[in-house]
Design a protein around this motif. Structure first.
Motif, PDB file in Angstrom:
ATOM      1  N   SER A  70       3.927   3.259  10.151  1.00 22.21           N
ATOM      2  CA  SER A  70       4.627   3.574   8.906  1.00 22.21           C
ATOM      3  C   SER A  70       4.302   4.988   8.428  1.00 22.21           C
ATOM      4  CB  SER A  70       4.270   2.551   7.823  1.00 22.21           C
ATOM      5  OG  SER A  70       4.755   1.269   8.168  1.00 22.21           O
ATOM      6  N   TYR A  79      12.447   8.693   4.516  1.00 23.12           N
ATOM      7  CA  TYR A  79      12.679   7.292   4.147  1.00 23.12           C
ATOM      8  C   TYR A  79      13.595   6.565   5.138  1.00 23.12           C
ATOM      9  CZ  TYR A  79      11.045   9.231  -0.301  1.00 23.12           C
ATOM     10  OH  TYR A  79      10.313   9.858  -1.275  1.00 23.12           O
ATOM     11  N   LEU A  82      12.908   2.964   6.564  1.00 25.62           N
ATOM     12  CA  LEU A  82      12.802   1.807   5.669  1.00 25.62           C
ATOM     13  C   LEU A  82      13.755   0.696   6.109  1.00 25.62           C
ATOM     14  CD1 LEU A  82      12.499   3.459   2.133  1.00 25.62           C
ATOM     15  CD2 LEU A  82      10.790   2.009   3.261  1.00 25.62           C
ATOM     16  N   THR A  83      14.901   1.094   6.666  1.00 31.26           N
ATOM     17  CA  THR A  83      15.861   0.083   7.142  1.00 31.26           C
ATOM     18  C   THR A  83      15.272  -0.749   8.273  1.00 31.26           C
ATOM     19  OG1 THR A  83      18.105  -0.264   7.952  1.00 31.26           O
ATOM     20  CG2 THR A  83      16.982   1.675   8.789  1.00 31.26           C
ATOM     21  N   LEU A  86      12.820  -3.250   6.755  1.00 32.15           N
ATOM     22  CA  LEU A  86      13.555  -4.372   6.159  1.00 32.15           C
ATOM     23  C   LEU A  86      14.062  -5.319   7.237  1.00 32.15           C
ATOM     24  CD1 LEU A  86      14.854  -5.794   3.733  1.00 32.15           C
ATOM     25  CD2 LEU A  86      16.811  -4.242   3.977  1.00 32.15           C
ATOM     26  N   ASN A  89      11.293  -7.331   8.750  1.00 32.98           N
ATOM     27  CA  ASN A  89      10.819  -8.371   7.847  1.00 32.98           C
ATOM     28  C   ASN A  89      11.759  -9.574   7.836  1.00 32.98           C
ATOM     29  OD1 ASN A  89       8.486  -8.533   5.843  1.00 32.98           O
ATOM     30  ND2 ASN A  89      10.177  -9.334   4.629  1.00 32.98           N
ATOM     31  N   ILE A 212      16.146   4.105  -1.946  1.00 33.75           N
ATOM     32  CA  ILE A 212      17.199   3.077  -1.827  1.00 33.75           C
ATOM     33  C   ILE A 212      18.100   3.382  -0.639  1.00 33.75           C
ATOM     34  CG2 ILE A 212      19.229   2.091  -2.962  1.00 33.75           C
ATOM     35  CD1 ILE A 212      17.726   2.553  -5.649  1.00 33.75           C
ATOM     36  N   PHE A 215      17.015   2.276   2.920  1.00 35.52           N
ATOM     37  CA  PHE A 215      17.203   0.903   3.385  1.00 35.52           C
ATOM     38  C   PHE A 215      18.568   0.691   4.040  1.00 35.52           C
ATOM     39  CE2 PHE A 215      13.792   0.167   0.250  1.00 35.52           C
ATOM     40  CZ  PHE A 215      12.945  -0.621   1.012  1.00 35.52           C
ATOM     41  N   LEU A 282       6.402  -6.938   3.016  1.00 32.16           N
ATOM     42  CA  LEU A 282       7.416  -5.883   3.059  1.00 32.16           C
ATOM     43  C   LEU A 282       7.146  -4.844   1.974  1.00 32.16           C
ATOM     44  CD1 LEU A 282      10.107  -4.620   3.976  1.00 32.16           C
ATOM     45  CD2 LEU A 282      11.273  -6.191   2.407  1.00 32.16           C
ATOM     46  N   THR A 283       6.750  -5.304   0.793  1.00 30.11           N
ATOM     47  CA  THR A 283       6.446  -4.378  -0.303  1.00 30.11           C
ATOM     48  C   THR A 283       5.318  -3.426   0.081  1.00 30.11           C
ATOM     49  OG1 THR A 283       7.112  -6.068  -1.909  1.00 30.11           O
ATOM     50  CG2 THR A 283       5.789  -4.233  -2.734  1.00 30.11           C
ATOM     51  N   ALA A 286       6.578  -1.065   2.998  1.00 30.35           N
ATOM     52  CA  ALA A 286       7.481  -0.051   2.449  1.00 30.35           C
ATOM     53  C   ALA A 286       6.696   0.970   1.618  1.00 30.35           C
ATOM     54  CB  ALA A 286       8.551  -0.727   1.581  1.00 30.35           C
TER      55      ALA A 286
END
Length: 454
Positions: A70, A79, A82-83, A86, A89, A212, A215, A282-283, A286
């Motif tokens: 990460s 970023y 991040l997708t 997600l 996860n 955002i 993701f 995931l939190t 991320a």
């Protein structure tokens, strides 16, 4: 066919094991099997009784190997990955729910199921691959814990590696008190990790609109070989093979009634437990990537992969002397958590595949030694340099090993002959099959890219 009773209580459902070669026999982690009482009356207390195994599994989704992938992904590509975090996860939630279903419905963990269902040479090969995955996992966890001890207390890596081996005695002590104590330790350390990252993210002040957008899916993950390598590392660090074996074993710590309805309820509650825990994971994952993107990528430090270097850069970049300490504390907690769960996974894998029955203390030492001796050797050989690359490589190895755990899991839970009335719904099996195909396809693409580059 002769009917056999299992140790968990005889019922028509348990006795009809025609889909398996043998009756269930002794469970893995026998000393804690069915050791946690479950209230019969519906309500929060019954739901709370199932909370715990999911958090032990979630620990593996935020181990030091995940930190390395990460951090490298956020530093290099901002970023964008991040997708992948997600997607990984979502895959993990689905597969861990299948693990809970297998363990509760069949009263077998994944290792036992493989030993029972496949010819001996196939089961032996799967055991070797599972042990290789645990070694790769332990390499990441040993390195992470040793680095955490070094950053906080100045302990040399070589001594830190030896200290990580002592977790086996911690597990023995806590298990004597009850399996709930192990779960309590894991949850407490997770709370510390969450608090550390909450403060660091506040200090980093990321651009939330870009977060955002990160993701959203992007084709760059497939077309960019470097991004694909890190993406597979994130998948391998998230959907970890040893977690599939571990979860299917530890869901059996709950004392569940023998009827189909009681098992169906247990599957639902255990799946909620793992889903909630993995959303928490995931939190954290991320947060690591966001911290790297906001702290390193934004400032031009795109080559950060070493945990030690990340620790050094945090103070000047975030403008606070406390940031590196929070980073080191969270890393140490992650390492300690992960080594505890990896030790339990090693025991479940060895007992499940080989059916070896040893005293608990000796079993812990043997399974720990199999994983930690090669991990310690590699760590000491590499020393302070190259640990970041080694951590990422270990996670890619896990991704390459994943299909050998996922395919049997999907096969078993999709078989009405083996699972009876508790067979997985067809739509779940379809999604799990798609997940397996995606992981296998990405692995093949990675191998092709590696051969072409060579």
């Amino acid at each position: 066919m002769q009917e056999h009773a299992t140790s968990s209580g005889a019922s028509p459902f348990d006795q009809k094991f025609s889909g398996w070669r043998t009756s269930q026999g002794d469970p893995s982690l026998a000393e804690v099997n069915s050791s946690v009482d479950v209230p019969k009356k519906p309500g929060f207390r019954r739901f709370a009784a199932f909370l715990g195994p999911g958090y032990l599994v979630a620990v593996g989704y935020m181990d030091p190997g995940n930190w390395a992938t990460s951090l490298a992904g956020g530093a290099q590509f901002g970023y964008a990955l991040l997708t992948v975090a997600l997607l990984s996860n979502m895959m993990a939630i689905l597969l861990q729910a299948l693990c809970a279903r297998l363990g509760i419905a069949s009263r077998r963990d994944l290792a036992q199921a493989c030993r029972d269902a496949f010819p001996r040479p196939v089961a032996f090969a799967l055991w070797i691959l599972a042990e290789a995955a645990i070694v790769a996992t332990d390499i990441a966890e040993v390195i992470g814990t040793a680095i955490g001890l070094n950053l906080l207390f100045g302990i040399p890596l070589e001594i830190g590696v030896v200290i990580t081996a002592l977790d086996v005695f911690l597990i023995l002590m806590l298990q004597r008190l009850g399996f709930r104590w192990i779960e309590a330790l894991i949850v407490a350390l997770l709370a510390v990790i969450a608090a550390c990252f909450a403060v660091q993210i506040f200090m980093a002040d990321p651009v939330w609109a870009e977060v955002i957008r990160g993701f959203a899916p992007t084709t760059d993950v497939v077309t960019n070989p470097q991004m694909l390598y890190l993406a597979l590392g994130i998948i391998g660090a998230t959907v970890m093979p040893h977690n599939l074996y571990l979860h299917s074993a530890i869901v059996q710590t709950r004392k569940i009634g023998p009827s189909v309805e009681e098992k169906r309820t247990a599957i639902k509650l255990a799946s909620w437990d793992s889903t909630i825990a993995l959303m928490f994971a995931l939190t954290i994952n991320a947060s690591i990537l966001i911290l790297a993107a906001a702290g390193f990528n934004k400032t031009g430090n795109t080559d950060v992969a070493e945990l030690g270097r990340a620790h050094e850069l945090l103070a000047p970049l975030l403008g606070s002397a406390i940031a590196p300490s929070l980073f080191a504390i969270a890393l140490l907690c992650c390492g300690l958590n992960s080594t505890v769960t990896a030790t339990l996974a090693g025991q479940a894998v060895m007992e499940g595949f080989l059916n070896i029955r040893l005293p608990p203390w000796l079993r812990r030492l043997v399974t720990r030694a199999i994983a930690i001796v090669p991990a310690a050797g590699v760590t000491i050989f590499y020393g302070d340099s190259g640990t970041g690359a080694l951590l990422i490589l270990s996670q890619v190895i896990l991704s390459l090993q994943l299909p050998f755990a996922i395919v049997p899991l999907v096969m078993f839970t999709a078989s009405k002959k083996k699972m009876g009335a508790l067979v997985a719904p067809r739509w779940v099996t379809a999604l799990a099959t798609i997940t397996a195909v995606i992981i296998i396809s990405l692995n093949v693409k990675l191998i092709i890219d590696f051969i072409t580059a060579a």
